[in-house]
Design a protein around this motif. Structure first.
Motif, PDB file in Angstrom:
ATOM      1  N   GLN A   1       0.834  -1.208   0.000  1.00  0.00           N
ATOM      2  CA  GLN A   1       0.000   0.000   0.000  1.00  0.00           C
ATOM      3  C   GLN A   1       0.862   1.249   0.000  1.00  0.00           C
ATOM      4  O   GLN A   1       1.769   1.401   0.822  1.00  0.00           O
ATOM      5  N   GLU A   2       0.601   2.159  -0.917  1.00  0.00           N
ATOM      6  CA  GLU A   2       1.424   3.347  -1.094  1.00  0.00           C
ATOM      7  C   GLU A   2       0.930   4.538  -0.272  1.00  0.00           C
ATOM      8  O   GLU A   2       1.736   5.335   0.226  1.00  0.00           O
ATOM      9  N   THR A   3      -0.365   4.708  -0.153  1.00  0.00           N
ATOM     10  CA  THR A   3      -0.941   5.837   0.566  1.00  0.00           C
ATOM     11  C   THR A   3      -1.643   5.325   1.812  1.00  0.00           C
ATOM     12  O   THR A   3      -2.512   4.450   1.718  1.00  0.00           O
ATOM     13  N   ARG A   4      -1.253   5.839   2.963  1.00  0.00           N
ATOM     14  CA  ARG A   4      -1.854   5.399   4.219  1.00  0.00           C
ATOM     15  C   ARG A   4      -2.487   6.602   4.919  1.00  0.00           C
ATOM     16  O   ARG A   4      -1.844   7.628   5.108  1.00  0.00           O
ATOM     17  N   LEU A   5      -3.731   6.429   5.273  1.00  0.00           N
ATOM     18  CA  LEU A   5      -4.506   7.470   5.932  1.00  0.00           C
ATOM     19  C   LEU A   5      -4.633   7.128   7.402  1.00  0.00           C
ATOM     20  O   LEU A   5      -4.888   5.972   7.770  1.00  0.00           O
ATOM     21  N   SER A   6      -4.442   8.126   8.274  1.00  0.00           N
ATOM     22  CA  SER A   6      -4.591   7.894   9.712  1.00  0.00           C
ATOM     23  C   SER A   6      -5.246   9.107  10.340  1.00  0.00           C
ATOM     24  O   SER A   6      -5.285  10.198   9.739  1.00  0.00           O
ATOM     25  N   PRO A   7      -5.773   8.955  11.564  1.00  0.00           N
ATOM     26  CA  PRO A   7      -6.364  10.112  12.250  1.00  0.00           C
ATOM     27  C   PRO A   7      -5.388  11.281  12.394  1.00  0.00           C
ATOM     28  O   PRO A   7      -5.814  12.436  12.442  1.00  0.00           O
ATOM     29  N   SER A   8      -4.079  10.993  12.444  1.00  0.00           N
ATOM     30  CA  SER A   8      -3.091  12.059  12.612  1.00  0.00           C
ATOM     31  C   SER A   8      -2.968  12.943  11.380  1.00  0.00           C
ATOM     32  O   SER A   8      -2.294  13.971  11.422  1.00  0.00           O
ATOM     33  N   ASP A   9      -3.619  12.574  10.275  1.00  0.00           N
ATOM     34  CA  ASP A   9      -3.638  13.409   9.070  1.00  0.00           C
ATOM     35  C   ASP A   9      -4.755  14.448   9.095  1.00  0.00           C
ATOM     36  O   ASP A   9      -4.828  15.295   8.194  1.00  0.00           O
ATOM     37  N   LEU A  10      -5.638  14.394  10.090  1.00  0.00           N
ATOM     38  CA  LEU A  10      -6.896  15.133  10.031  1.00  0.00           C
ATOM     39  C   LEU A  10      -6.917  16.344  10.955  1.00  0.00           C
ATOM     40  O   LEU A  10      -6.292  16.366  12.009  1.00  0.00           O
ATOM     41  N   ILE A  11      -7.679  17.342  10.538  1.00  0.00           N
ATOM     42  CA  ILE A  11      -7.969  18.536  11.331  1.00  0.00           C
ATOM     43  C   ILE A  11      -9.481  18.652  11.415  1.00  0.00           C
ATOM     44  O   ILE A  11     -10.169  18.603  10.389  1.00  0.00           O
ATOM     45  N   CYS A  12     -10.010  18.794  12.613  1.00  0.00           N
ATOM     46  CA  CYS A  12     -11.461  18.787  12.806  1.00  0.00           C
ATOM     47  C   CYS A  12     -12.000  20.200  13.032  1.00  0.00           C
ATOM     48  O   CYS A  12     -11.615  20.869  13.989  1.00  0.00           O
ATOM     49  N   PRO A  13     -12.884  20.676  12.161  1.00  0.00           N
ATOM     50  CA  PRO A  13     -13.507  21.991  12.380  1.00  0.00           C
ATOM     51  C   PRO A  13     -14.502  21.945  13.541  1.00  0.00           C
ATOM     52  O   PRO A  13     -15.160  20.931  13.781  1.00  0.00           O
ATOM     53  N   ILE A  14     -14.597  23.065  14.263  1.00  0.00           N
ATOM     54  CA  ILE A  14     -15.582  23.217  15.327  1.00  0.00           C
ATOM     55  C   ILE A  14     -16.255  24.575  15.169  1.00  0.00           C
ATOM     56  O   ILE A  14     -15.586  25.599  15.034  1.00  0.00           O
ATOM     57  N   PHE A  15     -17.588  24.582  15.188  1.00  0.00           N
ATOM     58  CA  PHE A  15     -18.361  25.821  15.178  1.00  0.00           C
ATOM     59  C   PHE A  15     -18.820  26.117  16.598  1.00  0.00           C
ATOM     60  O   PHE A  15     -19.486  25.290  17.225  1.00  0.00           O
ATOM     61  N   VAL A  16     -18.464  27.278  17.109  1.00  0.00           N
ATOM     62  CA  VAL A  16     -18.894  27.661  18.449  1.00  0.00           C
ATOM     63  C   VAL A  16     -19.668  28.972  18.344  1.00  0.00           C
ATOM     64  O   VAL A  16     -19.228  29.923  17.710  1.00  0.00           O
TER      65      VAL A  16
END
Length: 326
Positions: A22-37
């Protein structure tokens, strides 16, 4: 020979073999989560056009960030909806504004356990809904720079790690960098929405953030989606002004620009998988047309494969959950 000596299918014969190559590996550490306050609300408000996404009261932000952090997601991006708007968007740079309060709360409760990014823009805060101040019935680029810089400094005072200017004002990165440095915040990084296109995929966000323009549109400052060379000029300009991370926005219909940015520039590249991308998948999933998790994984993997080091996505929490489970 009736068969070729090289059979690429040999590397697809089992799940473990496929994992091995597998060449491309996706993990939670790749993500940024938007928050609306949202200011002055007591309970969460559902966003009809973005199922499972809500506007949060300030009191709920700590629990939300705790959930995000526990999923292994390393960063959040805060968007604020104020109670009061005016022509200059003064709530954006109010040290007691809703975004500043949220930043302070997250910093106090999480320290350095999560990266706090904040949208640095005026559109949620101006009475016009535009990303800059209006003069003679048009957005005044240069007058807006000072207010964007003030906003970034105010957010930095509250404890922000990364300013993410999204207004697409010419010179915004330089103005923010200079202001942050002058106020002693040289360690605060900038992740610019470097090539932010005037996209139809933003419609649900404008519902979520209550920032639709009261008149006209944003074509005079957001990029036309037809111009790839111009997008690279925008990225290069931000790099020359001292940006730390560049962003391509939206992501899915702009994979070529993500890839070209990665090829041309030796700088971290972010991509924003925007509200319309999210809403389309959710709608198709609710109708039973697609498997939401599988399509989400494919979309996010394609964005990373194109060259994005990090992805801002409304699927962050759900994607991190199914990654942990798989």
């Amino acid at each position: 020979m009736s068969f070729p000596t090289r059979r690429l299918r040999r590397l697809r014969t089992s799940e473990k073999m496929r994992e091995l190559v597998q060449e491309t590996r996706l993990s939670p550490s790749d993500l940024i989560c938007p928050i609306f306050v949202q200011e002055d609300i007591k309970t969460r408000i559902k966003i009809e056009s973005m199922p499972s996404i809500e506007r949060l009261p300030l009191d709920d932000v700590t629990d939300e960030v705790g959930t995000i952090s526990d999923l292994g997601i390393p960063a959040i991006m805060l968007f604020g909806i104020p109670s009061n708007k005016d022509e200059t968007g003064s709530s954006a740079f109010d040290d007691n504004g809703i975004v500043q309060k949220a930043i302070s709360q997250v910093r106090e409760n999480f320290g350095d356990k999560i990266v706090i990014m904040a949208d640095t823009c005026l559109c949620q805060f101006t009475s016009t809904g535009h990303c800059g101040v209006i003069s003679n019935n048009k957005v005044d680029n240069d007058a807006s720079l000072e207010l964007l810089a003030k906003t970034a400094v105010s957010q930095a005072k509250a404890g922000m790690d990364t300013s993410s200017p999204s207004a697409m004002m010419d010179g915004q990165v330089a103005a923010i960098r200079n202001a942050l440095d002058d106020e002693g915040f040289s360690d605060v990084s900038i992740m610019s929405h470097a090539a932010k296109h005037r996209s139809n995929f933003y419609s649900p966000f404008r519902d979520a953030a209550a920032c639709a323009p009261e008149f006209g549109d944003r074509k005079t400052y957001q990029m036309p989606y037809t111009n790839a060379r111009e997008a690279m000029m925008e990225v290069e300009t931000d790099i020359n002004e001292g940006v730390d991370i560049v962003m391509i926005k939206p992501a899915l219909s702009y994979l070529d620009l993500i890839s070209e940015t990665r090829r041309r520039f030796n700088i971290p590249v972010a991509a924003y998988s925007v509200s319309g991308e999210y809403a389309l998948v959710k709608a198709a999933s609710q109708l039973g047309y697609v498997n939401e998790n599988e399509v989400t994984d494919e979309i996010l993997s394609s964005i990373k494969r194109a060259g994005a080091d990090m992805i801002v996505t409304y699927f962050a929490k759900s994607a991190a959950k199914f990654m942990q489970e798989s």
